[in-house]
Scaffold this motif. Structure first.
Motif, PDB file in Angstrom:
ATOM      1  N   ASN A  15       0.437  -0.779   0.386  1.00  0.00           N
ATOM      2  CA  ASN A  15      -0.170  -0.252  -0.164  1.00  0.00           C
ATOM      3  C   ASN A  15       0.542   1.381   0.255  1.00  0.00           C
ATOM      4  N   LYS A  16       1.999   1.741  -0.510  1.00  0.00           N
ATOM      5  CA  LYS A  16       2.634   2.654  -0.539  1.00  0.00           C
ATOM      6  C   LYS A  16       3.462   2.284  -2.152  1.00  0.00           C
ATOM      7  N   HIS A  17       3.078   3.548  -2.354  1.00  0.00           N
ATOM      8  CA  HIS A  17       3.464   4.303  -3.623  1.00  0.00           C
ATOM      9  C   HIS A  17       5.090   4.311  -4.184  1.00  0.00           C
ATOM     10  N   ILE A  18       5.433   3.196  -4.888  1.00  0.00           N
ATOM     11  CA  ILE A  18       7.434   3.563  -5.128  1.00  0.00           C
ATOM     12  C   ILE A  18       7.566   3.638  -6.187  1.00  0.00           C
ATOM     13  N   MET A  19       8.665   5.435  -6.043  1.00  0.00           N
ATOM     14  CA  MET A  19       8.917   5.474  -6.977  1.00  0.00           C
ATOM     15  C   MET A  19      10.022   4.918  -7.579  1.00  0.00           C
TER      16      MET A  19
ATOM     17  N   ASN B 271       7.007   9.089 -10.545  1.00  0.00           N
ATOM     18  CA  ASN B 271       5.762   8.624 -10.210  1.00  0.00           C
ATOM     19  C   ASN B 271       5.473   7.231 -11.075  1.00  0.00           C
ATOM     20  N   LYS B 272       5.946   7.019 -11.942  1.00  0.00           N
ATOM     21  CA  LYS B 272       4.892   6.185 -13.120  1.00  0.00           C
ATOM     22  C   LYS B 272       5.923   6.241 -14.462  1.00  0.00           C
ATOM     23  N   ILE B 273       5.533   5.517 -14.896  1.00  0.00           N
ATOM     24  CA  ILE B 273       5.763   5.109 -16.727  1.00  0.00           C
ATOM     25  C   ILE B 273       4.472   5.112 -17.142  1.00  0.00           C
ATOM     26  N   ASN B 274       4.885   6.038 -18.597  1.00  0.00           N
ATOM     27  CA  ASN B 274       3.643   6.913 -18.952  1.00  0.00           C
ATOM     28  C   ASN B 274       3.942   6.657 -20.826  1.00  0.00           C
TER      29      ASN B 274
END
Length: 104
Positions: free
Chosen positions: A49-53, A62-65
């Motif tokens: 439940n923790k966002h991994i950067m 934050n993300k791959i877009n």
């Protein structure tokens, strides 16, 4: 579509250390502003439940877009995120630098 094919093809390979969830952001709009979800396809990583950067060299940790076309490349990223997250790191360094699109 390319990213969907990569995700579906690697799901069986990475099932021991990762689960892939598909979320329609129009159905669940809670995270749209928090994570700036407006791209057609976005891959994010969470561990307990923790966002991994992930530092991909693009400036957006934050993300791959964008669509990854290589299956092994995506497996390497997922494995790196898993190893870093298991050690308690909130930010992991990608195995490849994506700061330039072309390799010189």
């Amino acid at each position: 579509m390319q990213m969907d094919e990569v995700l579906s093809s690697v799901a069986e390979t990475i099932k021991n250390f990762a689960v892939i969830y598909l979320v329609d952001i129009s159905e669940v709009p809670d995270f749209n502003t928090m994570y700036e979800l407006y791209d057609p396809s976005t891959v994010m990583f969470f561990f307990r439940n923790k966002h991994i950067m992930i530092d991909l060299g693009t400036g957006n940790n934050n993300k791959i877009n964008w669509a990854l076309k290589d299956k092994q490349e995506f497996i390497d990223i997922v494995e790196t995120v898993y190893r870093g997250a298991r050690k308690g790191r909130g930010l992991v360094i990608a195995p490849k630098d994506y700061s330039t699109k072309y390799r010189y």
